[in-house]
Design a protein around this motif. Structure first.
Motif, PDB file in Angstrom:
ATOM      1  N   MET A   1       0.722  -1.241  -0.005  1.00  0.00           N
ATOM      2  CA  MET A   1      -0.029   0.159   0.120  1.00  0.00           C
ATOM      3  C   MET A   1       0.886   1.411   0.150  1.00  0.00           C
ATOM      4  O   MET A   1       1.807   1.309   1.005  1.00  0.00           O
ATOM      5  CB  MET A   1      -1.057   0.008   1.222  1.00  0.00           C
ATOM      6  N   GLN A   2       0.619   2.101  -0.936  1.00  0.00           N
ATOM      7  CA  GLN A   2       1.303   3.478  -1.032  1.00  0.00           C
ATOM      8  C   GLN A   2       0.817   4.456  -0.255  1.00  0.00           C
ATOM      9  O   GLN A   2      -0.478   4.635  -0.264  1.00  0.00           O
ATOM     10  CB  GLN A   2       1.706   3.788  -2.364  1.00  0.00           C
ATOM     11  N   THR A   3       1.492   5.335   0.581  1.00  0.00           N
ATOM     12  CA  THR A   3       0.816   6.281   1.504  1.00  0.00           C
ATOM     13  C   THR A   3       1.614   7.642   1.093  1.00  0.00           C
ATOM     14  O   THR A   3       2.627   7.580   0.763  1.00  0.00           O
ATOM     15  CB  THR A   3       0.847   5.819   2.849  1.00  0.00           C
ATOM     16  N   THR A   4       0.886   8.535   1.233  1.00  0.00           N
ATOM     17  CA  THR A   4       1.439  10.095   0.879  1.00  0.00           C
ATOM     18  C   THR A   4       2.269  10.480   2.056  1.00  0.00           C
ATOM     19  O   THR A   4       1.733  10.552   3.243  1.00  0.00           O
ATOM     20  CB  THR A   4       0.253  10.853   0.565  1.00  0.00           C
ATOM     21  N   GLU A   5       3.336  11.041   1.674  1.00  0.00           N
ATOM     22  CA  GLU A   5       4.254  11.781   2.988  1.00  0.00           C
ATOM     23  C   GLU A   5       4.677  12.968   2.259  1.00  0.00           C
ATOM     24  O   GLU A   5       4.810  13.245   1.068  1.00  0.00           O
ATOM     25  CB  GLU A   5       5.458  10.771   3.417  1.00  0.00           C
ATOM     26  N   THR A   6       5.322  13.929   3.364  1.00  0.00           N
ATOM     27  CA  THR A   6       5.561  15.122   2.998  1.00  0.00           C
ATOM     28  C   THR A   6       7.154  15.553   3.681  1.00  0.00           C
ATOM     29  O   THR A   6       7.003  15.097   4.990  1.00  0.00           O
ATOM     30  CB  THR A   6       4.626  16.397   3.291  1.00  0.00           C
ATOM     31  N   ARG A   7       7.863  15.828   2.858  1.00  0.00           N
ATOM     32  CA  ARG A   7       9.388  16.150   3.485  1.00  0.00           C
ATOM     33  C   ARG A   7       9.481  17.753   3.136  1.00  0.00           C
ATOM     34  O   ARG A   7       9.248  18.272   2.022  1.00  0.00           O
ATOM     35  CB  ARG A   7      10.390  15.265   2.914  1.00  0.00           C
ATOM     36  N   SER A   8      10.345  18.345   3.936  1.00  0.00           N
ATOM     37  CA  SER A   8      10.795  19.724   3.644  1.00  0.00           C
ATOM     38  C   SER A   8      12.117  20.171   4.049  1.00  0.00           C
ATOM     39  O   SER A   8      13.058  19.425   4.289  1.00  0.00           O
ATOM     40  CB  SER A   8      10.068  20.799   4.637  1.00  0.00           C
ATOM     41  N   ARG A 123       6.963  -0.293  -1.053  1.00  0.00           N
ATOM     42  CA  ARG A 123       7.835  -1.299  -0.382  1.00  0.00           C
ATOM     43  C   ARG A 123       9.008  -1.468  -1.017  1.00  0.00           C
ATOM     44  O   ARG A 123      10.160  -1.437  -0.389  1.00  0.00           O
ATOM     45  CB  ARG A 123       7.129  -2.371  -0.080  1.00  0.00           C
ATOM     46  N   SER A 124       9.053  -1.421  -2.529  1.00  0.00           N
ATOM     47  CA  SER A 124      10.132  -2.060  -3.156  1.00  0.00           C
ATOM     48  C   SER A 124      11.233  -0.496  -3.315  1.00  0.00           C
ATOM     49  O   SER A 124      12.296  -0.548  -3.767  1.00  0.00           O
ATOM     50  CB  SER A 124       9.893  -2.229  -4.577  1.00  0.00           C
ATOM     51  N   GLY A 125      10.595   0.592  -2.997  1.00  0.00           N
ATOM     52  CA  GLY A 125      11.223   1.818  -3.051  1.00  0.00           C
ATOM     53  C   GLY A 125      11.948   2.422  -1.734  1.00  0.00           C
ATOM     54  O   GLY A 125      12.548   3.279  -1.736  1.00  0.00           O
ATOM     55  N   GLN A 126      12.078   1.440  -0.523  1.00  0.00           N
ATOM     56  CA  GLN A 126      12.667   2.089   0.751  1.00  0.00           C
ATOM     57  C   GLN A 126      13.250   0.846   1.411  1.00  0.00           C
ATOM     58  O   GLN A 126      13.176  -0.342   0.929  1.00  0.00           O
ATOM     59  CB  GLN A 126      11.511   2.493   1.672  1.00  0.00           C
ATOM     60  N   ASP A 162       0.317   8.814   9.700  1.00  0.00           N
ATOM     61  CA  ASP A 162       0.262   7.439  10.413  1.00  0.00           C
ATOM     62  C   ASP A 162       0.511   6.179   9.609  1.00  0.00           C
ATOM     63  O   ASP A 162       1.136   5.499  10.151  1.00  0.00           O
ATOM     64  CB  ASP A 162      -1.299   7.477  11.092  1.00  0.00           C
ATOM     65  N   ALA A 163      -0.286   6.238   8.475  1.00  0.00           N
ATOM     66  CA  ALA A 163      -0.108   5.029   7.435  1.00  0.00           C
ATOM     67  C   ALA A 163       1.315   4.941   7.271  1.00  0.00           C
ATOM     68  O   ALA A 163       1.867   3.586   7.035  1.00  0.00           O
ATOM     69  CB  ALA A 163      -1.023   5.201   6.252  1.00  0.00           C
ATOM     70  N   ALA A 164       2.125   6.159   6.878  1.00  0.00           N
ATOM     71  CA  ALA A 164       3.566   5.721   6.424  1.00  0.00           C
ATOM     72  C   ALA A 164       4.238   5.574   7.556  1.00  0.00           C
ATOM     73  O   ALA A 164       5.097   4.705   7.349  1.00  0.00           O
ATOM     74  CB  ALA A 164       4.036   7.166   5.832  1.00  0.00           C
ATOM     75  N   LEU A 165       3.836   5.759   8.783  1.00  0.00           N
ATOM     76  CA  LEU A 165       4.628   5.260   9.950  1.00  0.00           C
ATOM     77  C   LEU A 165       4.649   3.897   9.993  1.00  0.00           C
ATOM     78  O   LEU A 165       5.651   3.312  10.371  1.00  0.00           O
ATOM     79  CB  LEU A 165       4.185   5.909  11.157  1.00  0.00           C
ATOM     80  N   ARG A 166       3.789   3.130   9.933  1.00  0.00           N
ATOM     81  CA  ARG A 166       3.270   1.810   9.882  1.00  0.00           C
ATOM     82  C   ARG A 166       4.360   1.167   8.756  1.00  0.00           C
ATOM     83  O   ARG A 166       4.867   0.019   9.209  1.00  0.00           O
ATOM     84  CB  ARG A 166       1.824   1.156   9.857  1.00  0.00           C
ATOM     85  N   SER A 167       4.166   1.967   7.807  1.00  0.00           N
ATOM     86  CA  SER A 167       4.986   1.028   6.563  1.00  0.00           C
ATOM     87  C   SER A 167       6.490   1.240   6.968  1.00  0.00           C
ATOM     88  O   SER A 167       7.376   0.262   6.744  1.00  0.00           O
ATOM     89  CB  SER A 167       4.925   1.888   5.262  1.00  0.00           C
ATOM     90  N   PRO A 190       3.086  -6.823  14.852  1.00  0.00           N
ATOM     91  CA  PRO A 190       3.960  -6.010  14.098  1.00  0.00           C
ATOM     92  C   PRO A 190       3.711  -6.310  12.689  1.00  0.00           C
ATOM     93  O   PRO A 190       3.454  -7.232  12.214  1.00  0.00           O
ATOM     94  CB  PRO A 190       5.466  -6.174  14.531  1.00  0.00           C
ATOM     95  N   ASP A 191       3.959  -5.230  11.769  1.00  0.00           N
ATOM     96  CA  ASP A 191       3.655  -5.447  10.438  1.00  0.00           C
ATOM     97  C   ASP A 191       4.794  -6.275   9.880  1.00  0.00           C
ATOM     98  O   ASP A 191       6.121  -6.258  10.459  1.00  0.00           O
ATOM     99  CB  ASP A 191       3.877  -4.153   9.534  1.00  0.00           C
ATOM    100  N   GLU A 192       4.460  -7.094   8.823  1.00  0.00           N
ATOM    101  CA  GLU A 192       5.680  -7.961   8.392  1.00  0.00           C
ATOM    102  C   GLU A 192       5.765  -7.252   6.980  1.00  0.00           C
ATOM    103  O   GLU A 192       5.083  -6.819   6.044  1.00  0.00           O
ATOM    104  CB  GLU A 192       4.888  -9.257   8.041  1.00  0.00           C
ATOM    105  N   SER A 193       7.458  -7.473   6.694  1.00  0.00           N
ATOM    106  CA  SER A 193       7.843  -7.004   5.415  1.00  0.00           C
ATOM    107  C   SER A 193       8.860  -7.756   4.810  1.00  0.00           C
ATOM    108  O   SER A 193       9.747  -8.206   5.760  1.00  0.00           O
ATOM    109  CB  SER A 193       8.287  -5.466   5.631  1.00  0.00           C
TER     110      SER A 193
END
Length: 243
Positions: A1-8, A123-126, A162-167, A190-193
């Motif tokens: 699942m892809q989640t939206t994140e913001t960085r500055s 998931r394949s990008g981190q 919050d969704a990004a944090l779980r990932s 815990p999430d499995e990956s």
């Protein structure tokens, strides 16, 4: 699942005028630079991580992530984006609107110095890239991301959904510690990956949680609360979100 994140990124932007056109240029992100503590981990972006999406997407530029304050768009030619050896850059021909004129003045005065971007990473990008020797925190490295929006911001921060944090927890192979045992959910699985690891979060020199600074404990409690309550997706304009 892809989640939206913001960085500055806090980095001065260049501004120049050519006839009736005022153009600003800045970096939305820089390669191989560690973020500050994002609530239990640090992060860096690998070279080339966003290039494919910058070439593919109809990226838009906004001020303070406000879609009512659009500054440019790639498909119209008023926004140009790309990556060089330093990171992901953007160049905007500022519009002759109240937002564009006000921003130009704020940039000239030095009141606006930050840039920010919105992205998604699968998931394949981190991946986990070891442990930071300075802080003992795990490092999340982003190798591929989908950039959709970017631009200047007044108060740069590093919000995470919050969704990004779980990932991220799954990729790092650690759970973000809460301020006290009451903040943890003993029944939570815990999430499995496939990219998770059993390596301890802080390595052999990890400090006892009891010795953590209060601000670290508070940050972990806040992030646990975000996961529990549904969180917030964008706090880039709120200085209180900078943890």
């Amino acid at each position: 699942m892809q989640t939206t994140e913001t960085r500055s990124l806090t980095s001065p932007a260049e501004i120049r005028a050519n006839g009736d056109v005022t153009t600003m240029r800045g970096y939305a992100y820089r390669f191989n630079e560690l973020s500050h503590d994002l609530g239990g981990f640090r992060e860096r972006i690998a070279p080339g991580a966003g290039m494919a999406s910058l070439e593919r997407n109809d990226v838009i530029a906004t001020f303070n992530h406000n879609v009512d304050q659009v500054l440019g768009r790639r498909s119209s030619g008023t926004l140009r984006v790309g990556e060089d050896e330093h990171g992901g850059w953007y160049e905007i021909d500022l519009p002759n609107t109240s937002t564009g004129r006000d921003l130009a003045e704020l940039l000239k005065r030095g009141d606006v110095k930050g840039s920010s971007f919105t992205f998604r990473v699968g998931r394949s990008g981190q991946r986990r890239a070891g442990t930071d020797a300075e802080t003992g925190l795990p490092i999340r490295e982003i190798t591929e991301m989908d950039v959709a929006e970017l631009g200047p911001v007044l108060n740069p921060a590093y919000p995470t959904t919050d969704a990004a944090l779980r990932s991220i927890e799954a990729v790092l192979g650690v759970a973000l510690r809460a301020a006290s045992p009451d903040d943890e959910d003993p029944g939570e699985e815990p999430d499995e990956s496939p990219e998770s690891t059993d390596e301890p979060a802080g390595g052999p020199d990890e400090k006892d949680p009891a010795d953590e600074p209060d601000e670290h404990k508070n940050a972990r409690a806040l992030f646990r609360a975000l996961i529990t309550t549904g969180g917030i997706t964008d706090g880039c304009n709120d200085p209180e979100r900078e943890l």
